[in-house]
Design a protein around this motif. Structure first.
Motif, PDB file in Angstrom:
ATOM      1  N   VAL A 171     -24.786  16.825   5.276  1.00 48.16           N
ATOM      2  CA  VAL A 171     -24.248  17.896   6.112  1.00 48.16           C
ATOM      3  C   VAL A 171     -24.644  19.225   5.489  1.00 48.16           C
ATOM      4  O   VAL A 171     -24.540  19.397   4.268  1.00 48.16           O
ATOM      5  CB  VAL A 171     -22.713  17.800   6.205  1.00 48.16           C
ATOM      6  N   ARG A 220     -16.587  20.316   9.286  1.00 48.16           N
ATOM      7  CA  ARG A 220     -16.474  18.854   9.393  1.00 48.16           C
ATOM      8  C   ARG A 220     -15.200  18.348   8.736  1.00 48.16           C
ATOM      9  O   ARG A 220     -14.531  17.445   9.255  1.00 48.16           O
ATOM     10  CB  ARG A 220     -17.677  18.174   8.753  1.00 48.16           C
ATOM     11  N   GLY A 225     -24.016  12.510  10.040  1.00 53.11           N
ATOM     12  CA  GLY A 225     -24.901  13.562   9.567  1.00 53.11           C
ATOM     13  C   GLY A 225     -26.368  13.190   9.688  1.00 53.11           C
ATOM     14  O   GLY A 225     -26.767  12.455  10.592  1.00 53.11           O
ATOM     15  N   HIS A 269     -18.240  10.926  10.145  1.00 54.53           N
ATOM     16  CA  HIS A 269     -19.313  11.834  10.568  1.00 54.53           C
ATOM     17  C   HIS A 269     -20.557  11.463   9.782  1.00 54.53           C
ATOM     18  O   HIS A 269     -20.577  11.566   8.557  1.00 54.53           O
ATOM     19  CB  HIS A 269     -18.908  13.283  10.286  1.00 54.53           C
TER      20      HIS A 269
END
Length: 662
Positions: A67, A75, A324, A322
């Motif tokens: 990220v 995030r 990425g 998440h």
């Protein structure tokens, strides 16, 4: 009014219930550190306690290195807004020590420096009222290049990685001394957010059912961590139905799986009956391989399995919350048994994972279902932020590819490493460059000059190519173009062993033969012998009409940022077939997230303002490369595309990803 209830683990205390207005709900840190910190996360009873109070870990994985740092807080806050109380991250050894003796934790001066301030990421997690689980490796899998191991480990011919081999353990210890000095002060019992550390990763998957698993290695890693000041809860993680060979006494075993929660957690409970249940990897989706179909998982199956986990009184960590992006050519791969590249399958740059939070940070239906589910099963209502606004995206107007280009020969002429004279072929890793650390990523060119080739000659490459090859005669491409997935079964790719190429009807005298090999990503998973995976041409000889070629010039093309930004002598020329670097300029007044649409290009890599953004391949499934705003700037932005085959005439942009497999 909200009812805040908590049953304390200590028998002398009764059920604590207190009435607080909604706007006065406590933060996690206010609640779990009230009265001072006496203890950390404990597994000494059937339910986790943190500082003596019961806690269910509702965690999600975000890898800080996948990220952009300017989006870390966005995030993390979105994770906390979903109701989760913990964030989990791996730590990539290959980024923190890219060369022997060179360490970077955010101030080491490497290309990835700004992505590597792990201390800041963990501190930020605490600022967002999250606890932290750290999985430092040294091996992390993660669909990350070489499972996070630095490629220079392959330079040790007799060393056995991920074992108690003295050489390997010493190298791990040298790295851990640096890493753990940063992490130790961030432990919960020292006032920080880290509540648990993993010992190695999925070590049970090294079990070949013949040789005993080296549990001494796990004990050694644990002792190194203790010696370097780590005293929080230790754990291992594997899939219970695969057995428990990757565990050691006194260390909590946790589970990795996607479906079959009841079976997997029953096995885990039977293995350690008086311990809390924890699913360290509940797979929210899945990852993509080049040429395969885009992987998704239905919201219903995701939600049903997660609710089953919660109802079985198990904590969980969503892998991934998440996903990425696999920046910088750092995607991993899977491989079949052995090391000869059989069954090789590299991962895409996108690591969207069909996770609750998409690659670009958008909320998905899974996100909203997750939030509902966590709220439904949470006994205590803590302070929770509003969902942050979405990061806006734009499709910039298409830009023409200025016929500013550099051929392969031009790139070699300006290369930052002088050609290495070698009588025989040599893998990337064995080149004596980068402080004697070898070449990690990019391309390697094997050049043979003053070659005479008869009409209808046959080029043969013994063994398998690691991973793909372009063959050029006097700068002209003579090997096939990658058009569709089935082409991977033809010359030029890893699927063929002892492959051959007819060089055509022309006769050549005193020509230059270039063999350009790309590393598509090292294997990141499997048995121990699957990790000795070198790149380039190294499994045998190169022959023309059965005559072995010797005395090569070996040229590493690494596309390092400093080198890319100094390239000069760009030529105005017609677009051509074959490996060529093209330059275009994107001029913008407003900086926003976007995607580069690669559907009118064939195969190559994209570099934006010196940053290696993505691989692309028309065969799919990924057809667009995520370009976050922080990589761009107002004014002129340089976009470079190293195209292997046939270039597009324009660079198109999009607001959303596209998945398609040819």
């Amino acid at each position: 009014m909200r009812l805040v209830c908590q049953l304390f683990a200590r028998p002398a205390l009764l059920l604590l219930c207190c009435l607080l207005p909604a706007n006065m709900a406590l933060t996690h840190y206010e609640y779990y550190t009230d009265g001072g910190i006496q203890s950390g996360l404990s597994d000494d009873q059937p339910n986790f306690t943190l500082n003596g109070k019961n806690i269910s870990l509702y965690s999600g994985a975000i890898h800080f290195f996948r990220v952009h740092p300017q989006y870390w807080r966005d995030r993390l806050r979105k994770l906390r807004a979903a109701g989760l109380n913990t964030v989990e991250t791996y730590v990539p050894w290959n980024l923190h020590q890219p060369e022997v003796g060179l360490f970077d934790f955010g101030d080491g001066g490497t290309e990835f420096e700004e992505f590597l301030d792990i201390v800041r990421f963990i501190q930020m997690a605490k600022e967002e009222d999250l606890f932290v689980i750290v999985r430092p490796g040294p091996y992390i899998c993660a669909e990350w290049e070489f499972g996070g191991l630095p490629s220079w480990l392959l330079r040790y011919p007799d060393m056995k990685i991920r074992t108690s081999d003295v050489q390997f353990v010493k190298l791990v210890e040298n790295y851990y001394v640096k890493l753990l000095a940063l992490l130790a002060p961030l432990q919960f019992t020292k006032g920080g957010p880290i509540i648990a550390f993993q010992i190695e990763n999925e070590y049970g998957n090294t079990d070949n059912k013949v040789d005993p698993v080296d549990t001494k290695y796990l004990e050694t890693i644990k002792n190194i961590m203790i010696t370097n000041g780590i005293n929080e809860l230790f754990f291992t993680s594997d899939t219970p139905s695969n057995g428990f060979t990757g565990t050691i006494p006194g260390v909590l075993a946790t589970a990795n799986f996607q479906d079959g929660a009841k079976n997997e957690l029953t096995l885990l409970k039977n293995f350690q009956p008086n311990k809390p249940l924890m699913v360290m990897e509940y797979w929210s989706g899945w990852f993509d391989h080049w040429t395969n179909q885009h992987q998704t998982r239905t919201v219903t199956s995701f939600t049903n399995a997660l609710e089953e986990i919660i109802k079985l009184n198990s904590s969980f960590n969503l892998y991934m919350f998440h996903g990425g992006t696999n920046w910088g050519l750092l995607n991993g791969a899977n491989i079949g048994k052995g090391i000869d590249n059989a069954g090789y399958s590299p991962d895409t740059t996108s690591y969207d994972y069909d996770a609750p939070l998409s690659e670009n940070g958008d909320y998905t239906e899974k996100y909203h279902k997750l939030k509902e589910l966590v709220s439904k099963h949470s006994n205590i209502k803590f302070q929770q932020p509003e969902e942050p606004a979405l990061v806006k995206r734009v499709a910039y107007p298409s830009i023409n590819v200025i016929p500013h280009q550099l051929s392969l020969g031009d790139l070699i002429a300006q290369n930052d490493v002088s050609p290495i004279e070698s009588p025989k072929l040599m893998s990337m890793e064995n080149l004596n460059i980068n402080n004697n650390s070898g070449q990690s990523y990019g391309y390697i060119v094997y050049r043979k000059t003053n070659v005479t080739i008869a009409s209808n000659s046959t080029l043969k490459i013994e063994g398998r190519i690691c991973d793909s090859i372009m063959v050029l005669i006097n700068g002209e491409l003579v090997s096939p173009i990658l058009e569709e997935s089935s082409d991977l079964n033809n010359f030029g790719y890893w699927n063929l062993k002892d492959s051959t190429l007819n060089l055509g009807a022309n006769e050549y005298k005193s020509i230059t033969l270039d063999l350009v090999v790309e590393n598509w990503g090292r294997n990141n998973y499997g048995l121990l012998d699957q990790f000795n995976q070198k790149k380039g041409l190294w499994q045998g000889d190169v022959l023309i009409n059965n005559e072995v070629l010797t005395n090569f010039q070996i040229i590493p093309l690494q596309f390092k940022k400093e080198w890319v930004q100094k390239l000069t002598n760009w030529k105005d020329a017609k677009l051509k077939v074959g490996p060529t670097l093209y330059k275009a300029t994107l001029n913008i007044d407003e900086v926003k997230d976007t995607y580069i649409d690669t559907r009118n290009w064939k195969k190559g890599i994209i570099i934006v303002n010196g940053f290696k953004l993505a691989r692309y391949a028309r065969v799919g499934p990924q057809q667009c490369a995520y370009l976050p705003a922080p990589i761009l700037k107002k004014g002129d932005n340089e976009i470079l595309i190293f195209e292997h085959f046939t270039p597009g005439k324009v660079i198109n942009f999009a607001t959303d990803p596209v998945f398609e497999t040819l």
